[in-house]
Design an enzyme around this catalytic site. Structure first.
Site, PDB file in Angstrom:
ATOM      1  N   GLU A 266     -56.087   3.935   6.811  1.00  0.00           N
ATOM      2  CA  GLU A 266     -56.718   3.735   5.504  1.00  0.00           C
ATOM      3  C   GLU A 266     -55.729   3.485   4.370  1.00  0.00           C
ATOM      4  OE1 GLU A 266     -56.643   6.538   7.339  1.00  0.00           O
ATOM      5  OE2 GLU A 266     -56.355   8.317   6.103  1.00  0.00           O
ATOM      6  N   HIS A 290     -65.575   3.825   8.283  1.00  0.00           N
ATOM      7  CA  HIS A 290     -64.711   5.009   8.281  1.00  0.00           C
ATOM      8  C   HIS A 290     -63.540   4.816   7.316  1.00  0.00           C
ATOM      9  CE1 HIS A 290     -62.783   8.605  10.073  1.00  0.00           C
ATOM     10  NE2 HIS A 290     -61.665   7.952   9.801  1.00  0.00           N
ATOM     11  N   GLU A 291     -62.881   3.671   7.434  1.00  0.00           N
ATOM     12  CA  GLU A 291     -61.701   3.435   6.586  1.00  0.00           C
ATOM     13  C   GLU A 291     -62.104   3.334   5.114  1.00  0.00           C
ATOM     14  OE1 GLU A 291     -59.134   4.031   8.180  1.00  0.00           O
ATOM     15  OE2 GLU A 291     -59.941   3.743  10.194  1.00  0.00           O
ATOM     16  N   HIS A 294     -62.532   6.659   3.481  1.00  0.00           N
ATOM     17  CA  HIS A 294     -61.255   7.268   3.083  1.00  0.00           C
ATOM     18  C   HIS A 294     -60.840   6.897   1.657  1.00  0.00           C
ATOM     19  CE1 HIS A 294     -59.684   9.556   6.403  1.00  0.00           C
ATOM     20  NE2 HIS A 294     -59.801   8.577   7.272  1.00  0.00           N
ATOM     21  N   GLU A 313     -60.460  14.183   7.101  1.00  0.00           N
ATOM     22  CA  GLU A 313     -61.193  13.523   8.187  1.00  0.00           C
ATOM     23  C   GLU A 313     -62.632  14.009   8.358  1.00  0.00           C
ATOM     24  OE1 GLU A 313     -60.311  10.851   9.356  1.00  0.00           O
ATOM     25  OE2 GLU A 313     -58.155  10.781   8.975  1.00  0.00           O
ATOM     26  N   ASP A 372     -48.578  15.348  14.467  1.00  0.00           N
ATOM     27  CA  ASP A 372     -49.062  14.388  15.469  1.00  0.00           C
ATOM     28  C   ASP A 372     -49.425  15.078  16.785  1.00  0.00           C
ATOM     29  OD1 ASP A 372     -48.701  12.371  13.675  1.00  0.00           O
ATOM     30  OD2 ASP A 372     -46.949  11.484  14.648  1.00  0.00           O
ATOM     31  N   TYR A 380     -61.967  16.158  12.597  1.00  0.00           N
ATOM     32  CA  TYR A 380     -63.021  15.166  12.382  1.00  0.00           C
ATOM     33  C   TYR A 380     -64.398  15.786  12.619  1.00  0.00           C
ATOM     34  CZ  TYR A 380     -59.306  11.610  12.821  1.00  0.00           C
ATOM     35  OH  TYR A 380     -58.182  10.863  12.652  1.00  0.00           O
TER      36      TYR A 380
HETATM   37 ZN   LIG Z   1     -59.790   8.757   9.356  1.00  0.00          ZN
END
Ligand SMILES: [Zn+2]
Length: 606
Positions: A266, A290-291, A294, A313, A372, A380
């Site tokens: 995003e 979704h993007e 953001h 998220e 990460d 999410y």
């Molecule tokens: Zn996302």
């Protein structure tokens, strides 16, 4: 303090960055300097501390070119090296501004950057560069306070060889040309966390797709991209209706070369997306929702630390599903929620199996952990479920009104979960709903590992139809009553659910090759363009031992490098034909992004 950063914004806060860099494709390096403007926030602060990782720092100057002392700390294997810059004595009191130029270059190990050779691009004529800074890779692109708790403005002046184009997550302000190079300038006036700094350089062309939108890509893909993302403006408009006006000015989409390892990123003003979204029929355009979500959740209201990632998220998934519900029918919200819950289940099982159950808490402890490595569907989907639960207590209309109010209250800030919680309680107490919300066990929601402590029931007849087709028509009855028309009226999400159900429900007892051949003759899955269908169909075929799918799998594996597809497919191929899996990977591994090729190598035991 942010455990994922070595910097000190709580003492001396960076307010803006000015990047002056040239792009050297021969050496795979960015070279130049960054001018860092900072402000003292704690009396007597002696140093400005920046994060760096795999950068070569040559020297530091003040704006009149006088040298400034600096040193680098020992290297931390995840967080890199701290760049400690001495603040001149006269500038150490609260409110003083300190500006320093750091001269540096990136290295081949700077993992924010991927350098593609000509051969790795679609056009095969020019090299290509793109960045991916989330979560903590911005520090390998530019020395900075690489913590989402601190937001900065940025400007940039990027010199690239002709005839290439540079784009960033910022407004483009001009281009000047000399004999063999071009200089592109940019400005981002809205303060952003450093993980949203982004750059791309390549042979890029654009097409207008809306009043504030263009799509960019290599010339050979631009017409397909223009068609695929034609509905972008509709998504933005619904987002504005649900939340607040879109503040970023432009919303452009960059379609990356096939090796882009993710679905989307995003980056403000310029969402990055994988070309595997090009289905030819707009059936995967929902990913853009979704993007776009953001643009508010994450890019305006930002998680202060990576442990609070669900504020980015979970909220984004919630808004994404609201957008899809408004555009494709309200049932789509529940449909997607049911799918999401299944993924959450899988991830909770996986982490529990790996004895990392604590990472399934909504707010995990990330001290010393690379964000990460903690990545999963938990922020999410568990975050999404928390919002659904809260919505069920106060009602849809009131919850949507709160969401709007929450976004406008916390825009331009970085926040923690307790601020969200406090504002929820304050808002609904004022509205006379303190009794309804008194049942929320915030502590367990935030800190208890595992599945959500309260479960909202999602209902979707469309999901039932797709599941029944898989479980009854195909698994139980082996397809004897199946016809071409079964999936004619299915939406994309239903076909995906149909295939997912087959994969999950036949993992112990695979469908026979004959049944799969019949399915293929009716539904034509082998030749689909849609990458989500292709991925699932090939998985199913490999699992059942349908030999003729193997060349198709190889074709798909070498045509793109999105980790969501290549990792599981290599693993499946490796189970049935390890020789083919390994030889294919060894031959084509240089085509993949460094993160993807490392992961696949690990998966294949190489
Ligand atoms: Zn996302």
């Amino acid at each position: 303090m942010d455990p994922s950063s070595l910097s000190n914004p709580q003492e001396c806060k960076v307010t803006s960055l000015n990047l002056v860099l040239s792009v050297n494709f021969e050496k795979s390096q960015l070279q130049g300097y960054v001018e860092v403007a900072s402000q003292i926030v704690k009396e007597g602060t002696e140093s400005l501390i920046l994060d760096t990782n795999q950068l070569e720092i040559s020297h530091c100057n003040d704006v009149t070119s006088n040298p400034i002392n600096f040193k680098l700390s020992e290297e931390h294997k995840v967080f890199g090296k701290a760049l400690i810059i001495s603040i001149p004595e006269g500038l150490r009191s609260v409110g003083k501004e300190f500006i320093v130029r750091v001269y540096y270059n990136t290295t081949v190990d700077s993992n924010a950057l991927q350098w593609l050779t000509k051969d790795q691009t679609a056009g095969k004529l020019h090299p290509y560069l793109f960045s991916q800074c989330q979560a903590i890779h911005a520090r390998s692109l530019v020395p900075c306070q690489d913590s989402p708790s601190n937001k900065v403005k940025y400007q940039a002046e990027i010199t690239v060889p002709k005839p290439l184009t540079a784009l960033m997550s910022a407004l483009s302000t001009g281009k000047t040309e000399s004999t063999d190079s071009s200089v592109f300038t940019f400005t981002q006036e809205i303060p952003i966390p450093t993980y949203l700094i982004a750059i791309v350089v390549g042979d890029l062309e654009s097409r207008v797709i809306g009043p504030r939108s263009k799509v960019w890509s290599e010339p050979s893909m631009v017409a397909a991209a223009e068609y695929e993302f034609a509905n972008t403006e509709k998504f933005i408009a619904v987002g504005e209706d649900l939340l607040t006006p879109y503040v970023w000015g432009r919303y452009d989409i960059l379609l990356l070369p096939p090796s882009f390892p993710y679905g989307g990123m995003e980056n403000p003003l310029l969402t990055f997306v994988t070309p595997t979204l090009l289905a030819g029929d707009r059936s995967l355009e929902g990913v853009v929702a979704h993007e776009i979500a953001h643009s508010w959740c994450g890019n305006l209201v930002t998680n202060k630390y990576w442990s609070e990632f669900f504020l980015n998220e979970g909220f984004t998934v919630f808004v994404e599903r609201k957008i899809l519900g408004r555009l494709y029918g309200e049932e789509m919200f529940d449909f997607e929620a049911m799918n999401g819950l299944k993924h959450l289940h899988d991830d909770v099982d996986l982490f529990t199996h790996k004895h990392q159950e604590e990472l399934t808490a909504l707010i995990p402890n990330l001290n010393g952990i690379d964000p990460d490595d903690a990545f999963s569907s938990v922020p999410y989907e568990k975050g999404f479920n928390l919002l659904c639960y809260l919505q069920s207590l106060v009602g849809v209309a009131d919850f949507e009104a709160w969401l709007k109010s929450y976004i406008s209250k916390f825009s331009y800030q970085s926040i923690v979960a307790t601020q969200m919680k406090d504002y929820f309680i304050e808002y609904f107490t004022e509205k006379g709903k303190s009794e309804q919300i008194s049942v929320v066990n915030w502590n367990d929601w935030f800190n208890k590992p595992g599945m959500p402590i309260e479960q909202v029931v999602f209902v979707s007849p469309a999901a039932k139809v797709a599941k029944d087709l898989a479980e009854i028509t195909w698994i139980k009855d082996q397809g004897v009553n199946a016809t071409k028309d079964d999936i004619k009226s299915f939406k994309t999400q239903q076909i995906i659910l149909f295939l997912d159900t087959l994969i999950h429900s036949t993992s112990e007892k695979p469908l026979s090759v004959d049944v799969l051949e019949k399915m293929d003759s009716l539904y034509g899955f082998t030749d689909v363009v849609n990458s989500e269908y292709k991925f699932r169909w090939q998985t199913l075929c490999l699992h059942s031992g349908l030999k003729r799918i193997e060349p198709k799998v190889v074709e798909f594996l070498i045509s793109q490098g999105r980790m969501k597809f290549v990792r599981p497919l290599y693993r499946e191929l490796n189970k049935v034909n390890p020789e083919l899996a390994k030889s294919t990977f060894n031959k084509y591994k240089s085509q993949y992004h460094i993160i993807a090729s490392k992961m696949v190598a690990k998966d294949l035991g190489l």
